[in-house]
Scaffold this motif. Structure first.
Motif, PDB file in Angstrom:
ATOM      1  N   UNK A   1       0.845  -1.209   0.000  1.00  0.00           N
ATOM      2  CA  UNK A   1       0.000   0.000   0.000  1.00  0.00           C
ATOM      3  C   UNK A   1       0.875   1.252   0.000  1.00  0.00           C
ATOM      4  N   UNK A   2       1.926   1.242   0.806  1.00  0.00           N
ATOM      5  CA  UNK A   2       2.829   2.401   0.879  1.00  0.00           C
ATOM      6  C   UNK A   2       3.540   2.641  -0.443  1.00  0.00           C
ATOM      7  N   UNK A   3       4.101   1.568  -1.036  1.00  0.00           N
ATOM      8  CA  UNK A   3       4.816   1.713  -2.309  1.00  0.00           C
ATOM      9  C   UNK A   3       3.871   2.186  -3.408  1.00  0.00           C
TER      10      UNK A   3
ATOM     11  N   UNK B   1       1.026   8.824  -6.615  1.00  0.00           N
ATOM     12  CA  UNK B   1       0.827  10.242  -6.358  1.00  0.00           C
ATOM     13  C   UNK B   1       2.167  10.973  -6.345  1.00  0.00           C
ATOM     14  N   UNK B   2       2.269  12.018  -7.165  1.00  0.00           N
ATOM     15  CA  UNK B   2       3.530  12.756  -7.231  1.00  0.00           C
ATOM     16  C   UNK B   2       3.762  13.603  -5.991  1.00  0.00           C
ATOM     17  N   UNK B   3       2.658  13.953  -5.310  1.00  0.00           N
ATOM     18  CA  UNK B   3       2.779  14.765  -4.099  1.00  0.00           C
ATOM     19  C   UNK B   3       2.904  13.854  -2.873  1.00  0.00           C
ATOM     20  N   UNK B   4       4.080  13.785  -2.223  1.00  0.00           N
ATOM     21  CA  UNK B   4       4.238  12.871  -1.082  1.00  0.00           C
ATOM     22  C   UNK B   4       3.355  13.227   0.109  1.00  0.00           C
ATOM     23  N   UNK B   5       2.971  14.516   0.229  1.00  0.00           N
ATOM     24  CA  UNK B   5       2.076  14.916   1.321  1.00  0.00           C
ATOM     25  C   UNK B   5       0.724  14.221   1.194  1.00  0.00           C
ATOM     26  N   UNK B   6       0.203  14.160  -0.038  1.00  0.00           N
ATOM     27  CA  UNK B   6      -1.090  13.513  -0.267  1.00  0.00           C
ATOM     28  C   UNK B   6      -0.989  12.008  -0.027  1.00  0.00           C
TER      29      UNK B   6
ATOM     30  N   UNK C   1       6.843   1.756   7.425  1.00  0.00           N
ATOM     31  CA  UNK C   1       8.002   2.595   7.749  1.00  0.00           C
ATOM     32  C   UNK C   1       8.993   2.690   6.600  1.00  0.00           C
ATOM     33  N   UNK C   2       9.269   1.559   5.922  1.00  0.00           N
ATOM     34  CA  UNK C   2      10.269   1.569   4.844  1.00  0.00           C
ATOM     35  C   UNK C   2       9.832   2.466   3.670  1.00  0.00           C
ATOM     36  N   UNK C   3       8.592   2.297   3.120  1.00  0.00           N
ATOM     37  CA  UNK C   3       8.181   3.206   2.021  1.00  0.00           C
ATOM     38  C   UNK C   3       8.159   4.672   2.439  1.00  0.00           C
TER      39      UNK C   3
ATOM     40  N   UNK D   1       9.969   6.210   4.749  1.00  0.00           N
ATOM     41  CA  UNK D   1      11.332   6.748   4.871  1.00  0.00           C
ATOM     42  C   UNK D   1      12.015   6.866   3.508  1.00  0.00           C
ATOM     43  N   UNK D   2      11.697   5.922   2.603  1.00  0.00           N
ATOM     44  CA  UNK D   2      12.317   5.956   1.270  1.00  0.00           C
ATOM     45  C   UNK D   2      11.840   7.153   0.448  1.00  0.00           C
ATOM     46  N   UNK D   3      10.515   7.408   0.490  1.00  0.00           N
ATOM     47  CA  UNK D   3       9.941   8.436  -0.396  1.00  0.00           C
ATOM     48  C   UNK D   3       9.725   9.792   0.281  1.00  0.00           C
ATOM     49  N   UNK D   4       9.693   9.801   1.626  1.00  0.00           N
ATOM     50  CA  UNK D   4       9.378  11.070   2.298  1.00  0.00           C
ATOM     51  C   UNK D   4      10.120  11.178   3.642  1.00  0.00           C
ATOM     52  N   UNK D   5      11.464  11.193   3.599  1.00  0.00           N
ATOM     53  CA  UNK D   5      12.229  11.273   4.859  1.00  0.00           C
ATOM     54  C   UNK D   5      12.118  12.680   5.453  1.00  0.00           C
ATOM     55  N   UNK D   6      11.387  12.806   6.547  1.00  0.00           N
ATOM     56  CA  UNK D   6      11.159  14.127   7.140  1.00  0.00           C
ATOM     57  C   UNK D   6      10.708  13.977   8.587  1.00  0.00           C
TER      58      UNK D   6
END
Length: 255
Positions: free
Chosen positions: A28-30, A36-41, A107-109, A111-116
């Motif tokens: 689901x995370x991947x 979605x290009x926007x990681x916030x969404x 956690x892995x997806x 951290x990979x796509x939106x480390x913040x």
């Protein structure tokens, strides 16, 4: 106690339900981050999984695990092992296994796509919610000897906290809208661990404007350092008080 917890964890992590739970979250995370290009969404969409699926799986799995381990616990109690140590070991092993599945799955997806900072808050909130829901499941299970009744009760608790509670809160706010309800609103939020997690995450994601007057109130309180400390403290109370109650009831229970 740690040896017993380690043995139970090694048994639980091989469980197919835990494996499927982790794989589902990972896929689901991947999928969401790639679609979605926007990681916030994408993170907002994953928040729905954290607030709906995570409490449901944590509660049902912990309840079923407790009932399935009943004979094993009876055998261990014939050994020089205290009831308090046994139930706490079972609790920590179950909650830690669910947390491992959550961190490896979502956690892995994240951290990979939106480390913040938001990702870190997302994972801390998920871990706290897992522990609170596992505490509630253990308390429900020790109160009922019957497995079907215990699972039914825990489903009702999830249904109440995840779906019904918000409607009750909105009805109260609407009915008494002429009165100052700031403190009552904060209190009602603290009485539901899922609501507590949702409000604290949404405010960190800066979407409180969508919540109207209530959002402004929450932003003023939860957005501050005191609000974050309050949220964390209430979540810890949910975990500890529920677990202490479950341990006491288990200690006096006629097995």
């Amino acid at each position: 106690m740690w040896k017993l917890s380690k043995y139970i964890i090694s048994d639980i992590v091989r469980n197919k339900v835990i494996l499927l739970y982790g794989i589902f979250q990972f896929l689901a995370g991947m999928l969401l981050f790639n679609l979605d290009e926007n990681p916030d969404k994408a993170l907002m969409s994953l928040l729905n999984i954290e607030l709906i699926i995570l409490p449901l799986i944590s509660m049902i799995f912990a309840t079923i695990h407790y009932y399935n381990s009943y004979e094993f616990m009876e055998m261990l109690l014939a050994q020089p092992l205290g009831r308090k140590q046994l139930i706490i070991s079972e609790y920590f092993a179950t909650s830690l296994s669910l947390i491992i599945a959550f961190l490896l799955g979502l956690g892995i997806p994240v951290l990979l796509y939106y480390p913040s900072y938001l990702s870190l808050m997302f994972m801390i909130t998920g871990c706290g919610l897992t522990m609170a829901c596992t505490s509630l499941a253990f308390l429900t299970a020790v109160l009922s000897r019957d497995k079907a009744r215990g699972i039914g009760a825990v489903l009702m608790i999830w249904f109440y906290f995840a779906l019904v509670y918000d409607g009750i809160v909105l009805m109260i706010l609407f009915s008494f809208s002429d009165y100052p309800l700031e403190k009552i609103t904060l209190l009602l939020t603290a009485l539901n661990p899922i609501d507590l997690a949702r409000v604290s995450m949404m405010l960190q994601m800066d979407v409180s404007a969508l919540m109207g007057y209530t959002g402004a109130l929450f932003k003023e309180f939860f957005g501050s350092i005191y609000g974050i400390a309050f949220t964390g403290g209430i979540m810890v109370l949910w975990i500890v008080l529920t677990l202490v109650l479950a341990v006491r009831i288990f200690g006096k229970k006629d097995l």
